[in-house]
Design a protein around this motif. Structure first.
Motif, short mmCIF file in Angstrom:
data_model
loop_
_atom_site.label_atom_id
_atom_site.label_comp_id
_atom_site.label_asym_id
_atom_site.label_seq_id
_atom_site.Cartn_x
_atom_site.Cartn_y
_atom_site.Cartn_z
N UNK A 1 -6.25 19.27 76.09
CA UNK A 1 -5.28 17.84 76.12
C UNK A 1 -4.24 17.44 75.03
N UNK A 2 -3.80 18.67 74.72
CA UNK A 2 -3.11 18.47 73.34
C UNK A 2 -2.49 19.59 73.67
N UNK B 1 -17.93 16.25 77.92
CA UNK B 1 -17.18 16.75 78.54
C UNK B 1 -16.65 17.87 79.59
N UNK B 2 -15.75 18.59 80.34
CA UNK B 2 -15.82 19.49 80.63
C UNK B 2 -15.64 20.56 79.29
N UNK B 3 -15.40 22.16 79.55
CA UNK B 3 -15.84 22.20 78.30
C UNK B 3 -15.24 23.61 78.42
N UNK C 1 -16.85 31.02 79.26
CA UNK C 1 -18.05 30.42 80.23
C UNK C 1 -17.66 28.92 80.09
N UNK C 2 -17.43 28.84 81.26
CA UNK C 2 -16.83 27.14 81.67
C UNK C 2 -18.00 26.13 82.80
N UNK C 3 -17.63 25.12 81.69
CA UNK C 3 -19.17 24.25 82.21
C UNK C 3 -18.01 22.97 82.75
N UNK C 4 -18.26 22.41 84.05
CA UNK C 4 -17.41 21.17 84.56
C UNK C 4 -19.65 20.77 84.79
N UNK D 1 -12.72 20.62 65.97
CA UNK D 1 -13.84 20.02 66.23
C UNK D 1 -14.49 20.44 67.61
N UNK D 2 -15.84 20.78 68.37
CA UNK D 2 -16.27 21.01 69.43
C UNK D 2 -14.71 20.89 70.52
N UNK D 3 -14.48 19.68 70.68
CA UNK D 3 -13.16 18.49 71.49
C UNK D 3 -11.88 19.72 71.38
N UNK D 4 -11.82 20.52 70.84
CA UNK D 4 -11.12 21.48 71.00
C UNK D 4 -10.87 22.64 71.88
N UNK D 5 -12.55 22.47 72.70
CA UNK D 5 -12.43 23.31 73.84
C UNK D 5 -12.37 22.98 74.90
#
Length: 374
Positions: free
Chosen positions: A315-316, A366-368, A358-361, A326-330
């Motif tokens: 998002x950045x 949040x998708x991460x 690993x990619x999680x939707x 933070x976890x939101x970085x990913x």
């Protein structure tokens, strides 16, 4: 003696005060004359509802009357075309917290009213409206009532608060208690990355017996009920999207997910779908690109679909290294195909090493994604 006189004087004053207050108490005047005339909209007005974009509809009426000019409260009430307002199907206070002689109703709410009156989606029908005036415990219906001719769009007037997927075609199987949750991406719109195989599937508001259920018909429209048609295609991975506002669906086939490294302007590895809205790669070699100013470690992801490539990234627009973030970085969000923007940075330890990706939707957050240096 003086003390007795003081007590007697205080008692006499108290008695006088109570007597004076009692004389001021009056019965509440609840006399009321109902609203006599409804001003707008006119009787049998025809309205084609557009809940997403249409302007509010304003209802207006003349004031009710009371002998002492006391406060009167108003409610706009609706009923079925053959109803008598003894049990209104919908009611809302007028503007100004109930004191104004007008009420503004959104087309979204009017769509709900029409549905409650029995008007089906993509069809037209009638609803009646009136005004209830009240003062204290006295409430009177307006002397006049009017009818609206409304045309509803496709879609559901009342959308499910949550949504789950189950059935023989799904990863959850046919047990409703194991139904897969979908992510609400906006009001009335749900999304899920999952695989489908030959069989059928249903949508349910809750993963329990008795919950509201829906199916997708052969034209791709969402319907209430359980008569789901069979799917005959081979097992594939999709991004499913269900829009209850307009009762439409889309199923975008996901053909691949790649790890994109900006400096090389290409994918450096592919992930495999492993189920449960998750893609993984056990081992991808990483080597940072050498520029004159240093080694570049930026990356994001390419989602390859049947309709073209999409990019998922940060998002950045610009990012720092991941340590201590933070976890939101990913978190993953849709981004442009710009080579450098909205990228992440590998941990410096990943240079010339292999990484597990690993990619999680999944819908539960949040998708991460995670990157682990091996």
């Amino acid at each position: 003696m003086k003390k007795s006189l003081v007590y007697f004087s205080v008692a006499l004053l108290a008695l006088f005060t109570i007597t004076s207050c009692t004389k001021e108490v009056r019965d509440l005047d609840t006399s009321l004359t109902p609203v006599g005339r409804l001003s707008a909209p006119t009787d049998l007005s025809a309205i084609k509802l557009e809940p997403a974009t249409g302007a509010d509809l304003v209802f207006e009426w003349t004031a009710a009357q009371t002998a002492d000019s006391g406060l009167i409260l108003y409610e706009l009430v609706f009923d079925k075309a053959d109803g008598n307002f003894s049990n209104p199907i919908y009611r809302t206070v007028s503007d100004g917290s109930g004191v104004e002689t007008r009420a503004s109703l959104t087309q979204k709410d009017l769509n709900k009213v029409a549905a409650l009156a029995g008007v089906e989606s993509s069809s037209a029908g009638r609803v009646k409206w009136a005004v209830m005036a009240s003062k204290g415990t006295n409430a009177l219906l307006s002397a006049e009532t009017r009818t609206l001719q409304v045309e509803r769009p496709a879609g559901f007037a009342i959308v499910p608060a949550t949504l789950y997927l189950y059935g023989t075609a799904t990863e959850a199987g046919n047990d409703i208690t194991k139904a897969i949750p979908l992510k609400k991406v906006e009001e009335g719109v749900y999304e899920l990355y999952t695989s489908l195989q030959p069989g059928s599937y249903l949508l349910t508001e809750k993963p329990e017996a008795g919950a509201a259920q829906y199916f997708v018909d052969a034209t791709g429209m969402i319907r209430a009920g359980t008569t789901a048609p069979a799917l005959n295609e081979a097992k594939k991975v999709y991004r499913l999207r269900f829009d209850f506002n307009v009762a439409t669906t889309s199923a975008t086939e996901i053909q691949g997910l790649g790890l994109f490294m900006s400096a090389y302007n290409t994918e450096i590895g592919q992930l495999t779908y492993v189920g449960n809205s998750t893609w993984e790669a056990a081992r991808i070699p990483v080597e940072f690109f050498q520029f004159s100013w240093g080694r570049d470690e930026r990356y994001k992801f390419i989602l390859r679909t049947a309709t073209g490539n999409e990019y998922m990234g940060s998002q950045n627009a610009n990012n720092v290294q991941p340590a201590g973030q933070p976890r939101s970085y990913f978190s993953l969000v849709p981004v442009s195909n710009n080579q450098w923007d909205n990228t992440y940075k590998f941990d410096p330890a990943a240079d010339r090493k292999d990484v597990k990706v690993s990619v999680s939707f999944k819908a539960d957050g949040p998708y991460t994604h995670t990157i682990t240096v091996l």
